[in-house]
Design a protein around this motif. Sequence first.
Motif, PDB file in Angstrom:
ATOM      1  N   GLN A  86     -54.903  16.881  -2.991  1.00 20.45           N
ATOM      2  CA  GLN A  86     -56.306  16.770  -2.588  1.00 20.45           C
ATOM      3  C   GLN A  86     -56.989  15.726  -3.467  1.00 20.45           C
ATOM      4  O   GLN A  86     -56.550  15.448  -4.592  1.00 20.45           O
ATOM      5  N   PRO A  87     -58.067  15.110  -2.967  1.00 19.36           N
ATOM      6  CA  PRO A  87     -58.797  14.123  -3.776  1.00 19.36           C
ATOM      7  C   PRO A  87     -59.376  14.750  -5.037  1.00 19.36           C
ATOM      8  O   PRO A  87     -59.814  15.900  -5.032  1.00 19.36           O
ATOM      9  N   ASP A  88     -59.386  13.982  -6.113  1.00 23.41           N
ATOM     10  CA  ASP A  88     -59.957  14.415  -7.389  1.00 23.41           C
ATOM     11  C   ASP A  88     -61.340  13.783  -7.500  1.00 23.41           C
ATOM     12  O   ASP A  88     -61.483  12.641  -7.958  1.00 23.41           O
ATOM     13  N   ASN A 109     -52.653  12.699   5.406  1.00 24.67           N
ATOM     14  CA  ASN A 109     -52.181  11.650   4.508  1.00 24.67           C
ATOM     15  C   ASN A 109     -50.747  11.236   4.811  1.00 24.67           C
ATOM     16  O   ASN A 109     -49.921  12.037   5.203  1.00 24.67           O
ATOM     17  N   ASN A 110     -50.510   9.973   4.631  1.00 22.46           N
ATOM     18  CA  ASN A 110     -49.169   9.396   4.716  1.00 22.46           C
ATOM     19  C   ASN A 110     -48.836   8.943   3.296  1.00 22.46           C
ATOM     20  O   ASN A 110     -49.560   8.108   2.757  1.00 22.46           O
ATOM     21  N   PRO A 111     -47.878   9.532   2.631  1.00 26.16           N
ATOM     22  CA  PRO A 111     -46.694  10.234   3.107  1.00 26.16           C
ATOM     23  C   PRO A 111     -46.701  11.748   2.930  1.00 26.16           C
ATOM     24  O   PRO A 111     -45.726  12.396   3.300  1.00 26.16           O
ATOM     25  N   THR A 112     -47.748  12.332   2.365  1.00 27.80           N
ATOM     26  CA  THR A 112     -47.678  13.758   2.027  1.00 27.80           C
ATOM     27  C   THR A 112     -47.824  14.676   3.229  1.00 27.80           C
ATOM     28  O   THR A 112     -47.386  15.821   3.188  1.00 27.80           O
ATOM     29  N   GLY A 113     -48.474  14.221   4.297  1.00 23.79           N
ATOM     30  CA  GLY A 113     -48.603  14.993   5.526  1.00 23.79           C
ATOM     31  C   GLY A 113     -49.749  15.979   5.551  1.00 23.79           C
ATOM     32  O   GLY A 113     -50.017  16.589   6.583  1.00 23.79           O
ATOM     33  N   ASN A 114     -50.428  16.175   4.436  1.00 18.37           N
ATOM     34  CA  ASN A 114     -51.523  17.148   4.413  1.00 18.37           C
ATOM     35  C   ASN A 114     -52.862  16.494   4.767  1.00 18.37           C
ATOM     36  O   ASN A 114     -53.040  15.288   4.629  1.00 18.37           O
ATOM     37  N   SER A 115     -53.771  17.329   5.234  1.00 21.73           N
ATOM     38  CA  SER A 115     -55.148  16.887   5.459  1.00 21.73           C
ATOM     39  C   SER A 115     -55.983  17.242   4.244  1.00 21.73           C
ATOM     40  O   SER A 115     -55.717  18.235   3.561  1.00 21.73           O
ATOM     41  N   PHE A 116     -57.002  16.441   3.994  1.00 24.14           N
ATOM     42  CA  PHE A 116     -57.898  16.728   2.882  1.00 24.14           C
ATOM     43  C   PHE A 116     -58.903  17.791   3.306  1.00 24.14           C
ATOM     44  O   PHE A 116     -59.315  17.834   4.469  1.00 24.14           O
ATOM     45  N   SER A 117     -59.292  18.636   2.370  1.00 24.08           N
ATOM     46  CA  SER A 117     -60.233  19.708   2.688  1.00 24.08           C
ATOM     47  C   SER A 117     -61.568  19.110   3.121  1.00 24.08           C
ATOM     48  O   SER A 117     -61.996  18.061   2.630  1.00 24.08           O
ATOM     49  N   GLU A 118     -62.192  19.791   4.057  1.00 21.58           N
ATOM     50  CA  GLU A 118     -63.490  19.336   4.554  1.00 21.58           C
ATOM     51  C   GLU A 118     -64.504  19.251   3.417  1.00 21.58           C
ATOM     52  O   GLU A 118     -65.297  18.312   3.341  1.00 21.58           O
ATOM     53  N   ALA A 119     -64.464  20.222   2.513  1.00 23.64           N
ATOM     54  CA  ALA A 119     -65.415  20.242   1.395  1.00 23.64           C
ATOM     55  C   ALA A 119     -65.240  19.030   0.490  1.00 23.64           C
ATOM     56  O   ALA A 119     -66.232  18.423   0.059  1.00 23.64           O
ATOM     57  N   SER A 120     -63.986  18.646   0.203  1.00 22.67           N
ATOM     58  CA  SER A 120     -63.783  17.502  -0.700  1.00 22.67           C
ATOM     59  C   SER A 120     -64.196  16.201  -0.033  1.00 22.67           C
ATOM     60  O   SER A 120     -64.808  15.337  -0.682  1.00 22.67           O
TER      61      SER A 120
END
Length: 175
Positions: A86-88, A109-120
């Motif tokens: 997740q973004p810092d 995200n490419n390459p991790t495949g996860n989406s960033f949380s809406e809150a972040s």
Amino acid sequence: ENGVNRYPDPQQLKLKQELASQKGVSVSNILLGNGSDEVLDLIFRAFCRPQVDNVITLPPTYGMYKVLAELNEIEDRKVLLKNDFQPDFEKIHAEVDDMTKLIFLCSPNNPTGNSFSEASVEKILKNFSGLVVIDEAYIDFSAGRSWLERLEEFPNLVLTQTLSKAYGLAGIRLG
């Protein structure tokens, strides 16, 4: 006359109307490019001054942001994603200065495949005066929602999507 023009509609109005209908956005909010990479390059060229401005990217992420920053002579300030990918926010905020014009978020995200949380993502959008570019090339493969639903809420939000992934149309180069 066969109705086939040598030069197609330079405004791509019919295609924009179809995409606007599918995506639930206004035609005026759509820019088509020769693939998403051209759109990303145009964003660099339109909003950054070579050897003056900087952008923030969040590795590990799509490698083309770095390539385009180098091609356009823009400093790429890399802020590593946290261990949960997740973004810092604090580290991103610490890297922002008056010359920071863009923050690139690849979600999913490419390459991790996860989406960033809406809150972040929302925290970044609300606390950065430049443009936040969310690259949604893989949104059609995600259980998460597209930020298209909130486009009107954030004047500094730019979204990129492509037809090459979900539609399998890489050959037509349309982003």
